[in-house]
Design an enzyme around this catalytic site. Sequence first.
Site, short mmCIF file in Angstrom:
data_model
loop_
_atom_site.label_atom_id
_atom_site.label_comp_id
_atom_site.label_asym_id
_atom_site.label_seq_id
_atom_site.Cartn_x
_atom_site.Cartn_y
_atom_site.Cartn_z
N GLU A 60 16.16 -18.88 10.18
CA GLU A 60 15.22 -18.31 11.14
C GLU A 60 15.70 -18.57 12.57
O GLU A 60 16.25 -19.62 12.86
CB GLU A 60 13.84 -18.93 10.93
CG GLU A 60 12.76 -18.37 11.83
CD GLU A 60 11.46 -19.16 11.72
OE1 GLU A 60 10.40 -18.55 11.90
OE2 GLU A 60 11.51 -20.39 11.46
N LYS A 132 6.78 -12.46 8.29
CA LYS A 132 6.23 -13.79 8.06
C LYS A 132 4.70 -13.75 7.94
O LYS A 132 4.00 -13.35 8.87
CB LYS A 132 6.64 -14.71 9.22
CG LYS A 132 6.36 -16.18 9.01
CD LYS A 132 6.95 -16.97 10.19
CE LYS A 132 6.90 -18.46 9.98
NZ LYS A 132 7.54 -19.18 11.12
N CYS A 165 10.19 -20.25 6.93
CA CYS A 165 9.81 -21.52 7.52
C CYS A 165 8.44 -22.01 7.05
O CYS A 165 8.30 -22.49 5.93
CB CYS A 165 9.86 -21.40 9.05
SG CYS A 165 10.03 -22.98 9.93
#
Length: 332
Positions: A60, A132, A165
């Site tokens: 990321e 995300k 993440c």
Amino acid sequence: MGSSGSMVKPISGFLAALIQYPVPVVESRADIDKQIKQIIKTIHSTKAGYPGLELIVFPEYSTQGLNTKKWTTEEFLCTVPGPETDLFAEACKESEVYGVFSLMERNPDGGEPYNTAIIIDPQGEMILKYRKLNPWVPVEPWKAGDLGLPVCDGPGGSKLAVCICHDGMFPEVAREAAYKGANVLIRISGYSTQVSEQWMLTNRSNAWQNLMYTLSVNLAGYDGVFYYFGEGQVCNFDGTTLVQGHRNPWEIVTAEVYPELADQARLGWGLENNIYNLGSRGYVATPGGVKENPYTFVKDLAEGKYKVPWEDEIKVKDGTIYGYPVKKTIHS
């Protein structure tokens, strides 16, 4: 540039490389273009060093960095697909690899931008696009993803999904990937060192709870504010760590991955086949198992009524602590 793990392509399965990319210090569009060129160079050099390589993963923020003063400005955002993804696609095609890339995506509807990951195949086609689902609030200003959790075919009999993440801290995200058929979950991250232990823990638990491989890699190095831990990690479907990187920028963590073994475990295991057992509770006593949902949070979440008992007492519910005004449009 160091390396940890395997060097050759297995007869079945595939060889993966996780790049502990140095955290980019990005101040301008020219800096972003520089990172794109560096990523492309890394694809070609890694393939040259590992001729059997089939999947390469970048963390990321490797493309656009973490300049929080500029990261939502028009200059810093990308269109997906767009010129940047075209360059990545050309590199994947030339090196005959699957590539996983991170992009901060301009919202096509004109709203707040998305934190996006893509997979490009060896033919240069974008075969997966993911936004995300769980931005790292209250630090990140990205809009929550609206594409669900897609799954695509990958090398060596794999079914690939990508999370980004903070997504990996939610067991529900990994379970969704597995429920949709993924036997390999890729996690790209830009965490600083404060959560490195939790990151490694959840990589293992996500693998174990879903009988799938997890391939995870974080940015590495220091950007003048935080230190990023690297520590690329490949976990077996039984939750054990197969390969673990260190904290070195530019370390390449490689592993042989055998998706068929995860598939066999899902079909053959009785004990601890928990992704199946979740929906077939107590099948010894009740043929076929109990199917009804016993979980209040699942019901409430599905109905848009999710609320923890202490919700009214929670102190931080917006981004003002990090300078984001409430109700201000952050896309410019």
